[in-house]
Design a protein around this motif. Structure first.
Motif, mmCIF file in Angstrom:
data_model
loop_
_atom_site.group_PDB
_atom_site.id
_atom_site.type_symbol
_atom_site.label_atom_id
_atom_site.label_comp_id
_atom_site.label_asym_id
_atom_site.label_seq_id
_atom_site.Cartn_x
_atom_site.Cartn_y
_atom_site.Cartn_z
ATOM 1 N N GLY A 1 0.618 6.481 -6.773
ATOM 2 C CA GLY A 1 -0.615 7.150 -7.186
ATOM 3 C C GLY A 1 -0.541 8.638 -6.893
ATOM 4 N N GLY A 2 -0.037 8.984 -5.703
ATOM 5 C CA GLY A 2 0.113 10.394 -5.338
ATOM 6 C C GLY A 2 1.032 11.121 -6.300
ATOM 7 N N VAL B 1 0.169 3.515 -3.194
ATOM 8 C CA VAL B 1 -0.504 4.793 -2.947
ATOM 9 C C VAL B 1 0.464 5.954 -3.199
ATOM 10 C CG1 VAL B 1 -1.660 6.221 -1.213
ATOM 11 C CG2 VAL B 1 -2.178 3.802 -1.370
ATOM 12 N N SER C 1 1.712 10.199 -9.427
ATOM 13 C CA SER C 1 1.104 10.285 -10.759
ATOM 14 C C SER C 1 0.035 11.360 -10.805
ATOM 15 C CB SER C 1 0.450 8.946 -11.126
ATOM 16 O OG SER C 1 1.320 7.896 -10.908
ATOM 17 N N GLY C 2 -0.631 11.578 -9.666
ATOM 18 C CA GLY C 2 -1.725 12.533 -9.644
ATOM 19 C C GLY C 2 -1.282 13.957 -9.400
ATOM 20 N N SER C 3 -0.004 14.212 -9.460
ATOM 21 C CA SER C 3 0.476 15.565 -9.189
ATOM 22 C C SER C 3 1.280 16.082 -10.359
ATOM 23 C CB SER C 3 1.339 15.580 -7.928
ATOM 24 O OG SER C 3 0.562 15.155 -6.846
ATOM 25 N N THR C 4 0.886 17.218 -10.849
ATOM 26 C CA THR C 4 1.643 17.818 -11.933
ATOM 27 C C THR C 4 1.936 19.269 -11.568
ATOM 28 O OG1 THR C 4 -0.474 18.246 -12.954
ATOM 29 C CG2 THR C 4 0.781 16.448 -13.848
ATOM 30 N N ILE D 1 0.840 -1.209 0.000
ATOM 31 C CA ILE D 1 0.000 0.000 0.000
ATOM 32 C C ILE D 1 0.874 1.258 0.000
ATOM 33 C CG2 ILE D 1 -1.713 1.322 1.307
ATOM 34 C CD1 ILE D 1 -2.827 -1.338 2.285
ATOM 35 N N THR E 1 3.483 9.726 0.121
ATOM 36 C CA THR E 1 2.117 9.955 0.616
ATOM 37 C C THR E 1 1.443 8.684 1.107
ATOM 38 O OG1 THR E 1 1.432 9.753 -1.662
ATOM 39 C CG2 THR E 1 1.574 11.955 -0.801
ATOM 40 N N ARG F 1 8.252 14.668 -0.061
ATOM 41 C CA ARG F 1 7.084 14.303 0.728
ATOM 42 C C ARG F 1 5.995 13.745 -0.188
ATOM 43 N NH1 ARG F 1 4.771 15.240 5.724
ATOM 44 N NH2 ARG F 1 2.597 15.851 5.768
ATOM 45 N N LEU F 2 5.911 14.293 -1.371
ATOM 46 C CA LEU F 2 4.895 13.846 -2.334
ATOM 47 C C LEU F 2 5.131 12.402 -2.761
ATOM 48 C CD1 LEU F 2 2.453 14.859 -3.852
ATOM 49 C CD2 LEU F 2 3.947 15.615 -5.673
ATOM 50 N N PHE G 1 0.806 7.307 5.332
ATOM 51 C CA PHE G 1 -0.274 7.553 6.291
ATOM 52 C C PHE G 1 -1.273 6.395 6.306
ATOM 53 C CE2 PHE G 1 1.080 11.937 6.452
ATOM 54 C CZ PHE G 1 0.804 12.246 7.763
ATOM 55 N N ILE G 2 -1.610 5.869 5.115
ATOM 56 C CA ILE G 2 -2.579 4.785 5.043
ATOM 57 C C ILE G 2 -1.871 3.434 5.136
ATOM 58 C CG2 ILE G 2 -4.255 3.677 3.517
ATOM 59 C CD1 ILE G 2 -5.253 6.224 4.808
#
Lengths: 489, 263
Positions: A48-49, A45, A51-54, A41, A279, A275-276, A282-283
């Motif tokens: 994913g974090g 995750v 990839s989801g940040s540009t 995870i 991510t 830090r990005l 936390f989970i």
């Protein structure tokens, strides 16, 4: 057959207890699944974090060391072909309200007038006294600025520039020498004023409402004297870079009134790319913490603790052995996962616009990154001890797991609903504060940057962040040891 | 007395006589009201730009839902998980052999308890919002209308929160039926509820953020929005439908497995 050696007191060596606990941990299949899913995870995750940040690649000014900088100010200058000096008296520094506490007015020797060129400057600020600054990142406090005017002087000797100050224009004090690196060639020398945008982050209920307001500072210079130039050299003035408000300069020869906006300082990134890339922690930490709880609650539930205690009658040593084993296991699993998440995220982030100069490529082994990854692993190790302690005290898996998850995850979610200052201090006391170590953005005293608690910017800097998880784990363990000793099984 | 009614009474007796549900319900209430108090009490409107902040008082007074949802889900988890933990499932099935009725009675009792607490908690938050918010600057003079239960939007926010908590409790129950283990069901439910809100705090690509928000089991929290942005990822009711879909799928799957699997 192995014979367990016993010391004279009848107790087993502590290492044997730890081996026993490790064997338990190793032999329950669902616990292994828990540990592995944590690693999975965290990595997935985090990716994913990433990839989801540009970020949009902005046209960033680059300083002499390749770093992103802001370089915009009003510059009254003339060429200085070789060695020489500039002297000026600066006073009546005023400007738009509010003027940035880091507005700057002073004398500067710069390697040309293009933005990003190396420089040395001796300057006064409204709130931070007199400073000797060079090449954006170097900043030294020199003196207070009193109600009276200040005399400033810079002398250039090849690469090095020496600053001097005086209260009366007659007796001079040397305040420091900086190495700028512009060789022996011609440079520009002159007066400058810069006043950074005032950046306000305020929180009102949900989001952070932020805004930057352009400011304009104005300073009076007189007794201006340049040595090392031919007598007929004329002054010129311009805005270096692109200040948010155009500056202006009026005067001649020895007396000038200069207004300027902008800043001469490093430009920290808005997003912390390291830090990005972490991510998922936390989970992803939740299953590891569940295993930590189960390490003791499963024994309560299946009545195994009686057998364990019969084999090792000193109960507190049993709990201590469990704590050490689970702390090391959680640390190792998180370290592996965090290192993998960081390394795998880097290419994704680069493809998404996190590129130099604003986001230099980072190596896992460089100081701040190593601190972020190790700090994350240490924090999860400490949280595992806290989870185990909660399991000992509460004896119920669901309750202990939920409480430890609440303590870690909820502050991160709820802090966004509190005012920034309160949030920054409050988050420091939660066990998850250790994740503040994930922040790698360099902070400079002379740059006002966005600092939100949910971005890992806590009061007291990164290292203090580790204090809270240590205290939570220690207190938890102490209570657990007391409870296991006193209570019936 | 009909079969199902007896099964429901049996469930009620169980929930009444073990300490955990009482605790959970009490903490849920405290979380809703306590966090509501803290948020409304510390709100800071001084730094808003001229014209006021686009603040959503109803939603923010209900910030405690972030905690309460996990407690509601736990109540659902424990209703099933505790029986497995103490090997009481067998006994239950001896008393009530129809397995569908067992699940139905658990859903009914859990829903009843969660609704009762949610209604109380939400009423408490509403009272706080009405009495305390004007003191924090939410006055008519500043351009904020007071909370008013006759307003359909406010009815939707507060009523929808009760529905949301109910659905989350059923998600917990469904997960526990599938996992049969309290600890791992707790892990699964907490991860489901918190993973996407934590992740969206970090990521910055709006299209990703929207996608994740639409897929999240906690999408139902959209029911609390009163200030609707120009292009929200989900309308309030669509959000609640997402959560309801999770609850329906998990509860159905859990029931089917419970019926066909050896307990």
């Amino acid at each position: 057959m192995t014979i367990v050696t016993r010391s004279r007191t009848g107790a087993q060596p502590f290492v044997a207890l730890m081996t026993a606990e490790w064997t338990k941990l190793r032999s329950v299949r669902s616990w292994w699944v828990g540990l592995l899913s944590s690693i999975f995870i965290i990595v997935v995750v985090s990716l994913g974090g990433a990839s989801g940040s540009t970020v949009e690649s902005l046209d960033v000014t680059v300083g002499p060391d390749g770093e992103a900088v802001t370089d915009a100010f009003q510059f009254v200058h003339q060429p200085l072909p070789g060695d020489g000096s500039i002297t000026a008296r600066v006073g009546n520094f005023r400007g738009t309200e509010p003027l940035s506490p880091w507005a700057k007015a002073g004398v500067i020797i710069k390697d040309g007038t293009s933005p990003g060129a190396g420089y040395a400057a001796l300057l006064v600020t409204p709130d931070h006294g007199m400073r000797l600054q060079s090449n954006f990142t170097d900043d030294r406090y020199v003196d207070q600025t009193g109600p009276a005017d200040s005399w400033l002087r810079l002398t250039r000797d090849g690469d090095s520039v020496t600053g001097w100050n005086s209260r009366d224009g007659r007796s001079w004090r040397e305040v420091g020498t900086v190495d700028v690196g512009f060789g022996r060639g011609p440079v520009e020398v002159g007066l400058f004023v810069a006043s950074p945008d005032v950046f306000r982050t305020e929180r009102s209920l949900a989001g952070s409402s932020g805004g930057s307001f352009p400011t304009l500072g104005t300073a009076e210079f007189d007794d201006v004297e340049v040595k090392g130039v031919s007598g007929s050299t004329a002054w010129a003035s311009l805005d270096v870079g692109k200040p948010s408000t155009p500056g202006s300069a009026t005067g001649e020869a020895t007396s000038w009134t200069v207004s300027g906006s902008g800043d001469v300082a490093p430009l920290p990134p808005d997003t912390d790319a390291v830090r990005l890339s972490l991510t998922g922690v936390f989970i992803g930490a939740i299953p590891v913490l569940a295993v930590s709880v189960l390490l003791i609650t499963a024994e309560f539930r299946h009545g195994m603790l009686a057998a364990t205690i019969a084999a090792a009658p000193r109960r507190r040593r049993v709990v201590l052995a469990k704590a050490i084993v689970i702390a090391l296991t959680a640390f190792a699993a998180t370290l592996l996962a965090a290192a993998a998440a960081f390394l795998l995220s880097q290419p994704i982030l680069q493809a998404n616009g996190f590129t130099p100069p604003m986001y230099p490529s980072r190596s896992l082994l460089e100081g701040p990154v190593l601190r972020a990854v190790l700090g994350t692993a240490v924090t999860v190790g400490l949280l595992a001890v806290l989870a185990l302690a909660l399991g000992v005290v509460l004896r119920r898996s669901a309750a202990a797991i939920s409480i430890v998850v609440f303590l870690v995850v909820l502050p991160q979610l709820l802090v966004a609903a509190l005012p920034v200052g309160i949030g920054r201090t409050l988050l420091l006391f939660t066990p998850g504060a250790g994740f503040g170590l994930q922040r790698t953005t360099a902070t400079y005293e002379h740059v006002t940057a966005s600092c939100l608690p949910e971005d890992g910017c806590l009061a007291g800097g990164p290292w203090l962040a580790l204090a809270a998880p240590i205290v939570w784990a220690a207190v938890g363990l102490a209570v657990a040891l007391a409870a296991i000793r006193r209570r019936d099984l | 007395m009909s079969y199902t009614v007896r099964a429901i009474r049996a469930e009620l007796t169980k929930q009444r006589t073990v300490p955990a549900p009482t605790w959970l319900l009490a903490v849920t209430l405290v979380a809703l009201v306590g966090i509501g108090l803290a948020v409304v009490g510390t709100v800071d409107l001084e730094h808003c730009p001229p014209g006021g902040c686009p603040e959503d008082l109803a939603r923010h007074s209900l910030t405690g839902t972030v905690v309460a949802q996990a407690l509601a889900a736990l109540l659902g988890v424990l209703a099933v998980g505790d029986e497995y933990a103490h090997s009481l499932v067998g006994t239950t099935l001896v008393a009530v052999p129809r397995r569908g009725a067992v699940v139905l009675s658990k859903v009914a009792v859990t829903s009843l308890l969660v609704s009762a607490v949610a209604v109380t908690g939400v009423a408490g938050v509403y009272t706080i919002g009405r009495t305390m918010a004007p003191r924090s600057g939410f006055t008519t003079a500043n351009g904020y209308s007071p909370l008013d239960l006759s307003d359909p939007t406010i009815q939707r926010v507060f009523g929808g929160t009760v529905l949301y908590l109910l659905l989350v409790a059923i998600i917990g129950l469904g997960v526990a039926l599938l996992v049969r283990e309290t600890a791992w069901a707790t892990v699964a439910v907490l991860s489901m509820l918190y993973m996407i809100p934590v992740l969206t705090q970090f990521i910055s690509d709006p299209s990703w953020e929207r996608l994740l928000q639409r897929l999240s089991p906690s999408a139902g929290l959209a029911i609390q929005n009163t200030v609707v942005s120009a292009n929200p990822p989900l309308t309030p009711w669509a959000g609640l439908v997402v959560t309801a879909a999770y609850a329906a799928v998990l509860a159905t799957a859990g029931t089917l497995i419970f019926i066909h699997r050896d307990p």
